[in-house]
Design a protein around this motif. Structure first.
Motif, PDB file in Angstrom:
ATOM      1  N   VAL A   1      -4.277   6.524  -6.482  1.00 51.05           N
ATOM      2  CA  VAL A   1      -5.396   7.261  -7.088  1.00 51.05           C
ATOM      3  C   VAL A   1      -6.662   7.172  -6.243  1.00 51.05           C
ATOM      4  CG1 VAL A   1      -4.471   7.069  -9.420  1.00 51.05           C
ATOM      5  CG2 VAL A   1      -6.171   5.409  -8.611  1.00 51.05           C
TER       6      VAL A   1
ATOM      7  N   GLU B   1      -8.941   8.792  -8.798  1.00 51.34           N
ATOM      8  CA  GLU B   1      -9.709   7.579  -9.128  1.00 51.34           C
ATOM      9  C   GLU B   1      -9.620   7.159 -10.593  1.00 51.34           C
ATOM     10  OE1 GLU B   1     -13.455   6.848  -7.246  1.00 51.34           O
ATOM     11  OE2 GLU B   1     -13.208   8.501  -5.830  1.00 51.34           O
TER      12      GLU B   1
ATOM     13  N   ALA C   1     -15.188   1.751  -9.671  1.00 52.06           N
ATOM     14  CA  ALA C   1     -14.345   2.657 -10.463  1.00 52.06           C
ATOM     15  C   ALA C   1     -13.582   1.904 -11.549  1.00 52.06           C
ATOM     16  CB  ALA C   1     -13.371   3.404  -9.552  1.00 52.06           C
TER      17      ALA C   1
ATOM     18  N   THR D   1      -6.843  -2.257   4.595  1.00 52.17           N
ATOM     19  CA  THR D   1      -7.004  -3.677   4.925  1.00 52.17           C
ATOM     20  C   THR D   1      -6.673  -4.550   3.723  1.00 52.17           C
ATOM     21  OG1 THR D   1      -8.826  -2.923   6.287  1.00 52.17           O
ATOM     22  CG2 THR D   1      -8.622  -5.292   6.002  1.00 52.17           C
ATOM     23  N   SER D   2      -6.901  -4.011   2.531  1.00 52.11           N
ATOM     24  CA  SER D   2      -6.695  -4.782   1.309  1.00 52.11           C
ATOM     25  C   SER D   2      -5.255  -4.700   0.813  1.00 52.11           C
ATOM     26  CB  SER D   2      -7.612  -4.226   0.220  1.00 52.11           C
ATOM     27  OG  SER D   2      -7.395  -2.825   0.083  1.00 52.11           O
TER      28      SER D   2
ATOM     29  N   SER E   1      -2.947  -2.629  -5.588  1.00 46.47           N
ATOM     30  CA  SER E   1      -1.720  -2.117  -6.195  1.00 46.47           C
ATOM     31  C   SER E   1      -1.344  -0.768  -5.595  1.00 46.47           C
ATOM     32  CB  SER E   1      -1.925  -1.960  -7.705  1.00 46.47           C
ATOM     33  OG  SER E   1      -2.826  -0.898  -7.958  1.00 46.47           O
TER      34      SER E   1
ATOM     35  N   ALA F   1      -5.798   5.732  -0.622  1.00 49.55           N
ATOM     36  CA  ALA F   1      -6.228   4.723   0.346  1.00 49.55           C
ATOM     37  C   ALA F   1      -5.691   5.026   1.742  1.00 49.55           C
ATOM     38  CB  ALA F   1      -5.745   3.339  -0.097  1.00 49.55           C
ATOM     39  N   SER F   2      -6.406   4.520   2.739  1.00 46.98           N
ATOM     40  CA  SER F   2      -5.971   4.737   4.114  1.00 46.98           C
ATOM     41  C   SER F   2      -6.376   3.547   4.960  1.00 46.98           C
ATOM     42  CB  SER F   2      -6.569   6.029   4.655  1.00 46.98           C
ATOM     43  OG  SER F   2      -7.970   5.988   4.562  1.00 46.98           O
TER      44      SER F   2
ATOM     45  N   GLY G   1      -5.223  10.422 -15.206  1.00 48.95           N
ATOM     46  CA  GLY G   1      -3.946   9.936 -15.684  1.00 48.95           C
ATOM     47  C   GLY G   1      -3.669   8.549 -15.125  1.00 48.95           C
TER      48      GLY G   1
ATOM     49  N   VAL H   1      -8.809   2.179 -16.569  1.00 48.48           N
ATOM     50  CA  VAL H   1      -7.605   1.595 -15.991  1.00 48.48           C
ATOM     51  C   VAL H   1      -8.037   0.537 -14.987  1.00 48.48           C
ATOM     52  CG1 VAL H   1      -5.473   2.032 -14.744  1.00 48.48           C
ATOM     53  CG2 VAL H   1      -6.424   3.789 -16.246  1.00 48.48           C
TER      54      VAL H   1
ATOM     55  N   ALA I   1      -6.470  -2.319 -12.177  1.00 47.70           N
ATOM     56  CA  ALA I   1      -5.255  -2.761 -11.488  1.00 47.70           C
ATOM     57  C   ALA I   1      -5.531  -4.110 -10.823  1.00 47.70           C
ATOM     58  CB  ALA I   1      -4.806  -1.702 -10.496  1.00 47.70           C
ATOM     59  N   ARG I   2      -5.878  -4.101  -9.536  1.00 47.73           N
ATOM     60  CA  ARG I   2      -6.134  -5.370  -8.837  1.00 47.73           C
ATOM     61  C   ARG I   2      -7.612  -5.557  -8.522  1.00 47.73           C
ATOM     62  NH1 ARG I   2      -1.735  -8.884  -9.151  1.00 47.73           N
ATOM     63  NH2 ARG I   2      -0.097  -7.477  -9.806  1.00 47.73           N
ATOM     64  N   ARG I   3      -8.418  -4.563  -8.877  1.00 48.73           N
ATOM     65  CA  ARG I   3      -9.880  -4.659  -8.772  1.00 48.73           C
ATOM     66  C   ARG I   3     -10.372  -4.966  -7.356  1.00 48.73           C
ATOM     67  NH1 ARG I   3      -7.807  -6.305 -13.167  1.00 48.73           N
ATOM     68  NH2 ARG I   3      -7.496  -8.436 -12.456  1.00 48.73           N
ATOM     69  N   THR I   4      -9.695  -4.363  -6.369  1.00 48.03           N
ATOM     70  CA  THR I   4     -10.205  -4.468  -5.001  1.00 48.03           C
ATOM     71  C   THR I   4     -11.075  -3.269  -4.648  1.00 48.03           C
ATOM     72  OG1 THR I   4      -8.376  -3.294  -3.964  1.00 48.03           O
ATOM     73  CG2 THR I   4      -8.108  -5.671  -4.284  1.00 48.03           C
ATOM     74  N   GLY I   5     -11.168  -2.307  -5.549  1.00 54.74           N
ATOM     75  CA  GLY I   5     -11.997  -1.131  -5.278  1.00 54.74           C
ATOM     76  C   GLY I   5     -13.422  -1.559  -4.965  1.00 54.74           C
TER      77      GLY I   5
ATOM     78  N   ILE J   1      -0.940   6.199 -13.325  1.00 62.28           N
ATOM     79  CA  ILE J   1       0.294   6.233 -12.544  1.00 62.28           C
ATOM     80  C   ILE J   1       1.130   5.004 -12.942  1.00 62.28           C
ATOM     81  CG2 ILE J   1       1.284   6.250 -10.218  1.00 62.28           C
ATOM     82  CD1 ILE J   1      -0.597   8.628 -10.773  1.00 62.28           C
TER      83      ILE J   1
HETATM   84  C1  LIG Z   1     -11.553  -6.427   1.580  1.00 57.53           C
HETATM   85  C2  LIG Z   1     -11.265  -5.011   1.182  1.00 57.53           C
HETATM   86  C3  LIG Z   1     -10.782  -4.133   2.124  1.00 57.53           C
HETATM   87  C4  LIG Z   1     -10.474  -2.819   1.772  1.00 57.53           C
HETATM   88  N1  LIG Z   1      -9.970  -2.011   2.729  1.00 57.53           N
HETATM   89  C5  LIG Z   1      -9.662  -0.741   2.412  1.00 57.53           C
HETATM   90  C6  LIG Z   1      -9.130   0.115   3.418  1.00 57.53           C
HETATM   91  O1  LIG Z   1      -8.943  -0.261   4.565  1.00 57.53           O
HETATM   92  N2  LIG Z   1      -8.846   1.394   3.060  1.00 57.53           N
HETATM   93  C7  LIG Z   1      -9.026   1.850   1.777  1.00 57.53           C
HETATM   94  O2  LIG Z   1      -8.713   3.003   1.529  1.00 57.53           O
HETATM   95  N3  LIG Z   1      -9.537   1.045   0.823  1.00 57.53           N
HETATM   96  C8  LIG Z   1      -9.862  -0.226   1.106  1.00 57.53           C
HETATM   97  N4  LIG Z   1     -10.380  -1.043   0.140  1.00 57.53           N
HETATM   98  C9  LIG Z   1     -10.613  -0.501  -1.198  1.00 57.53           C
HETATM   99  C10 LIG Z   1      -9.471  -0.778  -2.231  1.00 57.53           C
HETATM  100  O3  LIG Z   1      -8.723  -1.887  -1.859  1.00 57.53           O
HETATM  101  C11 LIG Z   1      -8.526   0.355  -2.385  1.00 57.53           C
HETATM  102  O4  LIG Z   1      -9.242   1.457  -2.816  1.00 57.53           O
HETATM  103  C12 LIG Z   1      -7.335   0.095  -3.354  1.00 57.53           C
HETATM  104  O5  LIG Z   1      -6.516   1.217  -3.320  1.00 57.53           O
HETATM  105  C13 LIG Z   1      -7.696  -0.188  -4.796  1.00 57.53           C
HETATM  106  O6  LIG Z   1      -6.528  -0.699  -5.455  1.00 57.53           O
HETATM  107  P1  LIG Z   1      -6.595  -1.686  -6.720  1.00 57.53           P
HETATM  108  O7  LIG Z   1      -5.205  -1.902  -7.182  1.00 57.53           O
HETATM  109  O8  LIG Z   1      -7.376  -2.895  -6.425  1.00 57.53           O
HETATM  110  O9  LIG Z   1      -7.389  -0.781  -7.757  1.00 57.53           O
HETATM  111  P2  LIG Z   1      -8.622  -1.147  -8.701  1.00 57.53           P
HETATM  112  O10 LIG Z   1      -9.795  -1.572  -7.896  1.00 57.53           O
HETATM  113  O11 LIG Z   1      -8.181  -2.034  -9.795  1.00 57.53           O
HETATM  114  O12 LIG Z   1      -8.908   0.301  -9.264  1.00 57.53           O
HETATM  115  C14 LIG Z   1      -9.477   1.295  -8.457  1.00 57.53           C
HETATM  116  C15 LIG Z   1      -9.484   2.626  -9.212  1.00 57.53           C
HETATM  117  O13 LIG Z   1      -8.156   3.076  -9.413  1.00 57.53           O
HETATM  118  C16 LIG Z   1      -7.872   3.204 -10.791  1.00 57.53           C
HETATM  119  N5  LIG Z   1      -6.486   2.812 -10.946  1.00 57.53           N
HETATM  120  C17 LIG Z   1      -5.875   1.676 -10.478  1.00 57.53           C
HETATM  121  N6  LIG Z   1      -4.557   1.718 -10.737  1.00 57.53           N
HETATM  122  C18 LIG Z   1      -4.301   2.879 -11.353  1.00 57.53           C
HETATM  123  C19 LIG Z   1      -3.130   3.500 -11.854  1.00 57.53           C
HETATM  124  N7  LIG Z   1      -1.923   2.906 -11.780  1.00 57.53           N
HETATM  125  N8  LIG Z   1      -3.246   4.724 -12.417  1.00 57.53           N
HETATM  126  C20 LIG Z   1      -4.453   5.348 -12.514  1.00 57.53           C
HETATM  127  N9  LIG Z   1      -5.596   4.795 -12.059  1.00 57.53           N
HETATM  128  C21 LIG Z   1      -5.523   3.589 -11.496  1.00 57.53           C
HETATM  129  C22 LIG Z   1      -8.892   2.368 -11.503  1.00 57.53           C
HETATM  130  O14 LIG Z   1      -9.153   2.864 -12.764  1.00 57.53           O
HETATM  131  C23 LIG Z   1     -10.084   2.540 -10.591  1.00 57.53           C
HETATM  132  O15 LIG Z   1     -10.689   3.776 -10.874  1.00 57.53           O
HETATM  133  C24 LIG Z   1     -10.690  -2.371   0.450  1.00 57.53           C
HETATM  134  C25 LIG Z   1     -11.182  -3.260  -0.492  1.00 57.53           C
HETATM  135  C26 LIG Z   1     -11.477  -4.564  -0.142  1.00 57.53           C
HETATM  136  C27 LIG Z   1     -11.991  -5.488  -1.188  1.00 57.53           C
END
Ligand SMILES: Cc1cc2nc3c(=O)[nH]c(=O)nc-3n(C[C@H](O)[C@H](O)[C@H](O)COP(=O)(O)OP(=O)(O)OC[C@H]3O[C@@H](n4cnc5c(N)ncnc54)[C@H](O)[C@@H]3O)c2cc1C
Lengths: 260, 475
Positions: free
Chosen positions: B126, B200, B66, B114-115, B120, B129-130, B204, B56, B58-62, B206
């Protein structure tokens, strides 16, 4: 030398602004008010001149109702000395020239040697008041200044000259200088300043106190109607296979947008 | 057999989906961007039938890899971004913009990674985040009332809540999570919602979430307070949080000091912000404190406490309104930006920690961080004993040293009763650390759960757990 700073309270630029109707203007009830960001640069520049021992006192002027006091107190928390709010029913319908007359009269009465103001207020974006104050007082002026030196009764101001070039203006005080982005980064107040500012007095002056009448500040510009800018047309999303869409996009950029 | 879903196989398009903020790169044979939940469920069924790995995205900020695929199919949530109501949003919706809309209407959805403007809602759920305000409000978990989910088998479940039992055959996990803010491993939950939160992307997808909202605070006071040494700083942290109403220790009747966030800046972090604030002479450490209030901001009370606590109290920078708060936010954001500039200048990756320890172990963990001699900068969520130590190696030798320092500190955090990941999660990069933290028995239980939930082990392969060999399936 005393420095005067003109400070205007404006709606925060990210507040959603709604036009009530064509006659009564915008609805500010739910809008957050802030110090005009360009005026923050003017205030900071004045405070720096005070820190450097060039200014003895920073007097902040605003034209507006009592709810602007919170903005003035923010200025005193950062280090301004005296707060003056000009408030008079006669100013309710005034234009830039009316405000400039009131501000010029107030600053002159206080004997300030330099007036700093933001290059424009982000609500009406008129960029008129600083230049008008200078004209009314017969002082030198420099507008859109992003670097300033004040010494020996004179000033040197780096100003935008259009087309990406800058002029360096030299002149003697008294003067009015309007500040642009880049001149400094405004300080945050410290806790002692903020606590003291809660009790700081604001001198409220009406037109009579400034030797002016409602007629003196009567608007020369008349406002015809209020309206929101036309909404931006919705974007268009091209559908189809990537190669096809790319071709179509290039065609549209050429024939419709005429950018290639 | 299920019918083949619409798949994108153009490598140029797929290329944009192969990495996340961890800077690792993966590979995938195809990309599905389903327009609705039906299409998404059909895609998963189809992949499950042929044992094809699905990641899966989403926005790839992980930051843990993952979302980085190791072959197979990418499943993007980007089209599930509808906002149906203030408290009902699609899994692919962006978090921050929705929070702004809520805020403008006087409502508050507290999770503040912060992101948040880039990530997303589904990703935040999943990854549980905090952010800074998790000190008061906890991680995302506490703010989700229900989700719609598609299980790895393609089965659709709606309104999965804390009343929803685990599906038949899924073993219930019983392990003791460390008593700290943590995002490491499956939650030992007796309900499906809490198990999905923090999973993560392995149990499933979401597709929709029911958010719990609260009224926006009337006023917020933000203070940047400076201290003459670390010891005084830590004493003040304890003082400030002793009466606080915090997620990990709710207190309906809080004491006079009741911050919602306590953030830390070490001496190197102060150097990075020197250009933006007037650093008082003798300041070595600083705390950024946020306090919610009704009516007048409680300035006098905090000033008194700072004076008594030995802070350089008079120099405390204060913001009471949005303009001031934005100035302070810009100062705080200069830290990640400054760190990244160093990374670019060094031409070496940074090695950043995400550990948290119990309150009682904070001083000990801080001493460990302080003893690090490699170039570094340390800042973060000290209220939750959760600091980001960013090691900034300048060459390959220092990089190797940074990695072994990281490993040593992770083990130390675990020994002190903490977690190897407080917020970023485990992903593919920190599996060994998770194994170290939970031990073989719990890891085995995780694997048994995964096998029950996802018979062909297709979803999020390689995240959290070492996967069994892929049965494989052609696109
Ligand atoms: C500059 C920066 C700052 C950040 N600061 C924080 C912070 O302060 N606190 C924090 O907790 N994190 C932080 N992060 C980490 C990250 O942003 C978070 O973990 C965020 O929740 C990931 O969301 P995403 O949509 O980018 O998910 P993605 O990176 O696309 O995916 C992350 C994981 O979630 C899974 N996934 C995504 N969407 C779904 C869905 N709908 N259903 C099931 N699985 C899914 C993916 O398969 C993957 O395993 C930061 C990242 C960056 C780059």
């Amino acid at each position: 030398m005393k420095i005067g700073v003109c400070l205007k309270q404006v709606p925060a630029t990210d507040s959603p602004i709604k036009v009530k109707d064509a006659v009564s203007g915008v609805d500010l009830a739910a809008v957050k008010m802030v110090i005009n960001p360009y005026d923050e640069f003017a205030l900071e520049e004045a405070l720096k001149l005070k820190d450097a021992g060039i200014a003895t006192q920073v007097i902040v002027y605003t034209v507006g109702p009592a709810d602007a006091d919170a903005r003035l107190k923010d200025a005193v928390a950062r280090g301004a000395d005296i707060l003056v709010r000009i408030d008079d029913p006669g100013l309710a319908a005034a234009d830039s020239l009316g405000f400039a007359k009131a501000l010029a009269a107030a600053a002159k009465a206080d004997g300030v040697g330099l007036i700093l103001a933001g290059k424009q207020a982000v609500d009406t974006d008129n960029a008129q008041v600083p230049a008008m104050i200078a004209e009314l007082l017969g002082w030198a002026q420099a507008t859109e200044c992003d670097k300033l030196e004040v010494a020996g009764g004179g000033f040197k101001a780096w100003v935008a000259a259009g087309g990406g070039t800058r002029d360096v203006l030299q002149g003697s005080l008294p003067a009015v200088i309007s500040t642009d982005k880049g001149i400094n980064s405004p300080r945050s107040p410290n806790i002692k300043g903020v606590m003291a500012s809660k009790k700081a007095p604001v001198a409220v002056k009406d037109l009579a106190a400034l030797g002016l009448s409602a007629g003196d500040v009567a608007a020369k510009v008349s406002l015809k109607a209020w309206g929101a800018p036309p909404p931006r047309p919705a974007g268009r999303i091209l559908q189809g296979a990537p190669a096809q869409v790319a071709k179509e996009l290039v065609g549209l950029l050429r024939s419709e947008a005429k950018v290639i | 057999m299920s019918s083949k879903p619409a798949l994108i196989t153009d490598p140029d398009i797929i290329l944009g989906y192969l990495t996340d903020a961890s800077n690792t790169h993966g590979r995938a044979e195809a990309l599905a961007v389903p327009a609705d939940v039906d299409a998404l469920a059909a895609t998963l069924r189809w992949a499950q039938d042929r044992g094809m790995p699905v990641t899966v995205t989403a926005r790839r900020t992980g930051t843990t890899g993952a979302a980085v695929p190791d072959g197979g199919l990418l499943l993007s949530t980007e089209r599930l971004s509808q906002v149906e109501a203030p408290d009902i949003v699609g899994g692919g919706a962006l978090l921050g913009p929705h929070q702004d809309t809520l805020e403008a209407a006087g409502q508050h959805f507290p999770p503040d990674p912060t992101s948040r403007y880039e990530c997303s809602v589904g990703g935040a759920i999943v990854c549980n985040a905090s952010g800074a305000r998790s000190f008061r409000y906890g991680a995302t978990r506490g703010w989700i009332d229900w989700v719609d989910v598609v299980l790895p088998t393609g089965e659709r479940l709606e309104r999965v809540s804390r009343d929803t039992p685990l599906p038949a055959g899924w073993p219930r996990l019983r392990w003791a999570e460390p008593p700290v803010k943590t995002a490491a491993g499956y939650a030992p939950a007796d309900n499906l919602l809490d198990l999905l939160i923090g999973s993560e992307g392995t149990l499933g997808v979401i597709t929709r979430a029911g958010l719990r909202l609260r009224p926006a605070p009337a006023g917020v006071l933000t203070m940047l307070a400076f201290f003459p040494d670390l010891e005084t700083t830590l004493r003040f942290v304890d003082q400030a949080r002793s009466g606080a109403d915090r997620a990990r220790a709710p207190r309906p009747k809080p004491g006079p000091l009741n911050p919602r966030a306590i953030e830390y800046f070490d001496p190197n972090a102060l150097e990075m912000i020197r250009a933006r604030v007037d650093l008082p002479a003798g300041a070595t450490d600083a705390l950024l404190l946020e306090v919610e209030h009704e009516g007048e901001a409680p300035l006098d009370r905090w000033f008194e406490a700072l004076v008594e606590g030995g802070a350089l109290a008079e120099h405390t920078v204060v913001a009471e309104d949005e303009q001031g708060q934005r100035r302070l936010a810009a100062i705080r954001h200069a830290l990640p930006a400054g760190t990244n500039e160093r990374v670019v200048a060094n031409r070496m990756p940074k090695v950043g920690t995400d550990f948290a320890v119990p309150d009682a172990a904070l001083a000990e963990m801080m001493a460990e961080y302080r003893a690090v001699t490699l170039p570094h900068v340390c800042f973060g969520h000290i209220g939750d004993n959760h600091l980001h130590l960013n090691l900034l190696p300048r060459d390959a030798t220092e990089l190797a040293e940074a990695r072994s320092t990281y490993r040593r500190l992770a083990e130390r955090a675990v020994a002190l009763g903490g977690t190897v990941s407080a917020e970023h999660g485990i992903g593919k990069l920190k599996r060994a650390l998770l194994a170290h933290q939970v031990g073989p028995e719990t890891l085995g239980a995780f694997a048994a759960l995964k096998a029950a939930a996802d018979p062909a082990w297709i979803l999020g392969r390689g995240t959290l757990l070492e996967p069994p060999p892929a049965p494989g399936g052609a696109v």
